[in-house]
Design a protein around this motif. Sequence first.
Motif, mmCIF file in Angstrom:
data_model
loop_
_atom_site.group_PDB
_atom_site.id
_atom_site.type_symbol
_atom_site.label_atom_id
_atom_site.label_comp_id
_atom_site.label_asym_id
_atom_site.label_seq_id
_atom_site.Cartn_x
_atom_site.Cartn_y
_atom_site.Cartn_z
ATOM 1 N N VAL A 17 0.830 -1.203 0.000
ATOM 2 C CA VAL A 17 0.000 0.000 0.000
ATOM 3 C C VAL A 17 0.868 1.258 0.000
ATOM 4 O O VAL A 17 1.787 1.396 0.795
ATOM 5 C CB VAL A 17 -0.949 0.015 1.220
ATOM 6 C CG1 VAL A 17 -1.757 1.299 1.266
ATOM 7 C CG2 VAL A 17 -1.871 -1.185 1.192
ATOM 8 N N THR A 18 0.548 2.167 -0.914
ATOM 9 C CA THR A 18 1.222 3.462 -0.985
ATOM 10 C C THR A 18 0.317 4.495 -0.332
ATOM 11 O O THR A 18 -0.882 4.515 -0.563
ATOM 12 C CB THR A 18 1.483 3.871 -2.444
ATOM 13 O OG1 THR A 18 2.320 2.881 -3.053
ATOM 14 C CG2 THR A 18 2.161 5.228 -2.539
ATOM 15 N N ARG A 19 0.931 5.357 0.475
ATOM 16 C CA ARG A 19 0.195 6.432 1.142
ATOM 17 C C ARG A 19 0.696 7.763 0.598
ATOM 18 O O ARG A 19 1.886 8.075 0.688
ATOM 19 C CB ARG A 19 0.429 6.368 2.645
ATOM 20 C CG ARG A 19 -0.274 7.458 3.418
ATOM 21 C CD ARG A 19 -0.030 7.251 4.925
ATOM 22 N NE ARG A 19 -0.620 8.297 5.690
ATOM 23 C CZ ARG A 19 0.053 9.303 6.246
ATOM 24 N NH1 ARG A 19 1.362 9.367 6.134
ATOM 25 N NH2 ARG A 19 -0.571 10.225 6.924
ATOM 26 N N VAL A 20 -0.213 8.546 0.026
ATOM 27 C CA VAL A 20 0.089 9.890 -0.448
ATOM 28 C C VAL A 20 -0.504 10.842 0.587
ATOM 29 O O VAL A 20 -1.712 10.898 0.754
ATOM 30 C CB VAL A 20 -0.505 10.156 -1.847
ATOM 31 C CG1 VAL A 20 -0.205 11.577 -2.297
ATOM 32 C CG2 VAL A 20 0.013 9.139 -2.857
ATOM 33 N N ALA A 21 0.362 11.560 1.307
ATOM 34 C CA ALA A 21 -0.086 12.422 2.402
ATOM 35 C C ALA A 21 0.073 13.891 2.032
ATOM 36 O O ALA A 21 1.125 14.314 1.561
ATOM 37 C CB ALA A 21 0.705 12.123 3.666
ATOM 38 N N CYS A 22 -0.977 14.648 2.277
ATOM 39 C CA CYS A 22 -0.964 16.088 2.066
ATOM 40 C C CYS A 22 -1.042 16.771 3.422
ATOM 41 O O CYS A 22 -1.993 16.542 4.176
ATOM 42 C CB CYS A 22 -2.153 16.519 1.208
ATOM 43 S SG CYS A 22 -2.079 15.884 -0.476
ATOM 44 N N GLY A 23 -0.036 17.596 3.722
ATOM 45 C CA GLY A 23 -0.020 18.334 4.972
ATOM 46 C C GLY A 23 -0.479 19.761 4.747
ATOM 47 O O GLY A 23 -0.087 20.416 3.774
ATOM 48 N N TYR A 24 -1.337 20.238 5.649
ATOM 49 C CA TYR A 24 -1.895 21.582 5.539
ATOM 50 C C TYR A 24 -1.506 22.438 6.737
ATOM 51 O O TYR A 24 -2.076 23.481 6.964
ATOM 52 C CB TYR A 24 -3.427 21.510 5.429
ATOM 53 C CG TYR A 24 -3.898 20.788 4.186
ATOM 54 C CD1 TYR A 24 -4.172 21.485 3.027
ATOM 55 C CD2 TYR A 24 -4.048 19.402 4.175
ATOM 56 C CE1 TYR A 24 -4.604 20.829 1.880
ATOM 57 C CE2 TYR A 24 -4.472 18.739 3.039
ATOM 58 C CZ TYR A 24 -4.742 19.458 1.898
ATOM 59 O OH TYR A 24 -5.162 18.799 0.760
ATOM 60 N N GLY A 25 -0.536 21.991 7.538
ATOM 61 C CA GLY A 25 -0.100 22.714 8.727
ATOM 62 C C GLY A 25 -0.978 22.424 9.924
ATOM 63 O O GLY A 25 -2.047 21.821 9.806
ATOM 64 N N GLU A 26 -0.534 22.821 11.082
ATOM 65 C CA GLU A 26 -1.293 22.711 12.333
ATOM 66 C C GLU A 26 -1.883 21.323 12.569
ATOM 67 O O GLU A 26 -3.005 21.192 13.056
ATOM 68 C CB GLU A 26 -2.429 23.721 12.374
ATOM 69 C CG GLU A 26 -2.002 25.161 12.298
ATOM 70 C CD GLU A 26 -3.192 26.096 12.380
ATOM 71 O OE1 GLU A 26 -4.068 25.891 13.245
ATOM 72 O OE2 GLU A 26 -3.241 27.027 11.587
ATOM 73 N N GLY A 27 -1.197 20.275 12.208
ATOM 74 C CA GLY A 27 -1.717 18.931 12.420
ATOM 75 C C GLY A 27 -2.810 18.529 11.453
ATOM 76 O O GLY A 27 -3.482 17.525 11.647
ATOM 77 N N LEU A 28 -3.014 19.305 10.397
ATOM 78 C CA LEU A 28 -4.015 18.978 9.378
ATOM 79 C C LEU A 28 -3.344 18.147 8.288
ATOM 80 O O LEU A 28 -2.418 18.613 7.622
ATOM 81 C CB LEU A 28 -4.599 20.244 8.754
ATOM 82 C CG LEU A 28 -5.371 21.184 9.667
ATOM 83 C CD1 LEU A 28 -5.762 22.448 8.924
ATOM 84 C CD2 LEU A 28 -6.594 20.498 10.217
ATOM 85 N N SER A 29 -3.822 16.933 8.127
ATOM 86 C CA SER A 29 -3.242 16.051 7.127
ATOM 87 C C SER A 29 -4.326 15.133 6.569
ATOM 88 O O SER A 29 -5.120 14.574 7.324
ATOM 89 C CB SER A 29 -2.133 15.212 7.769
ATOM 90 O OG SER A 29 -1.603 14.302 6.846
ATOM 91 N N LEU A 30 -4.366 15.004 5.252
ATOM 92 C CA LEU A 30 -5.266 14.072 4.590
ATOM 93 C C LEU A 30 -4.429 13.138 3.740
ATOM 94 O O LEU A 30 -3.403 13.547 3.175
ATOM 95 C CB LEU A 30 -6.277 14.802 3.704
ATOM 96 C CG LEU A 30 -7.259 15.744 4.387
ATOM 97 C CD1 LEU A 30 -8.202 16.359 3.358
ATOM 98 C CD2 LEU A 30 -8.062 15.038 5.454
ATOM 99 N N SER A 31 -4.845 11.886 3.643
ATOM 100 C CA SER A 31 -4.082 10.888 2.901
ATOM 101 C C SER A 31 -4.955 10.119 1.933
ATOM 102 O O SER A 31 -6.139 9.926 2.168
ATOM 103 C CB SER A 31 -3.450 9.887 3.876
ATOM 104 O OG SER A 31 -2.592 10.530 4.761
#
Length: 163
Positions: free
Chosen positions: A122-136
Motif C-alpha cells: 500500500v502506498t500512502r500519499v499524504a498532504c499536509g496543511y499545517g497545524e496537524g491537518l493532514s489528509l491521505s
Amino acid sequence: MNGRSLLACCTLALVLGLAPPAGAAETLVCPSLAGATQVDGCPSEEQLQTGYTGFCSDNRRLYASDHDTCSRFENYRKLKNVALWEAGEGGAFQGYLSCELPRERIQAAQPQSMAVSRIGSVTRVACGYGEGLSLSLRTKARCKVEDEARCAADAASCRVRCD
C-alpha cells in the motif's frame, strides 16, 4: 495456446479489469480543503470520558512506551477528539482532523507539503496543511513525487505520479 485463445484470454482479462489499460498512470495533487466535508460527528464529552476511563485503565498502558496520552484527560482528549474528513474527487483523500479547529479554519488551510510512503503493498500519499491537518490517499499503485525540489519550494506545485 494458439493466437485466437491468447487474444480471447487477454480480452477477458481487460474486460474483468485484471490488466491495467495502457497509459493508466495518474497524477495527483493535494485537494483543496475548501470543499472538504466532515464525514462523521465529533465525540461527545461523555464519549471521550468513557473512552479515557476504558483505554487508560488497561494495566498494559502502565508499561507501554506512551506515558503521555493517559497522564491527563486533556492529553487523551487532544488525541481522540477528532472526526473523519474527506476531500478531493469522490472523497479520495481522508484524515482525522481535530474537533477543536473551526470548520472555516480547516477549509481555508492551504497545502504545505506532500509526501509518499509505502508499507507492504500500500502506498500512502499524504498532504499536509499545517497545524496537524493532514489528509491521505491510499492506493496499491506505486507513486513518486514528480519534482521533489520544486515541491519543497512550493507545496502548491507538488505533483505525485502513480503507475
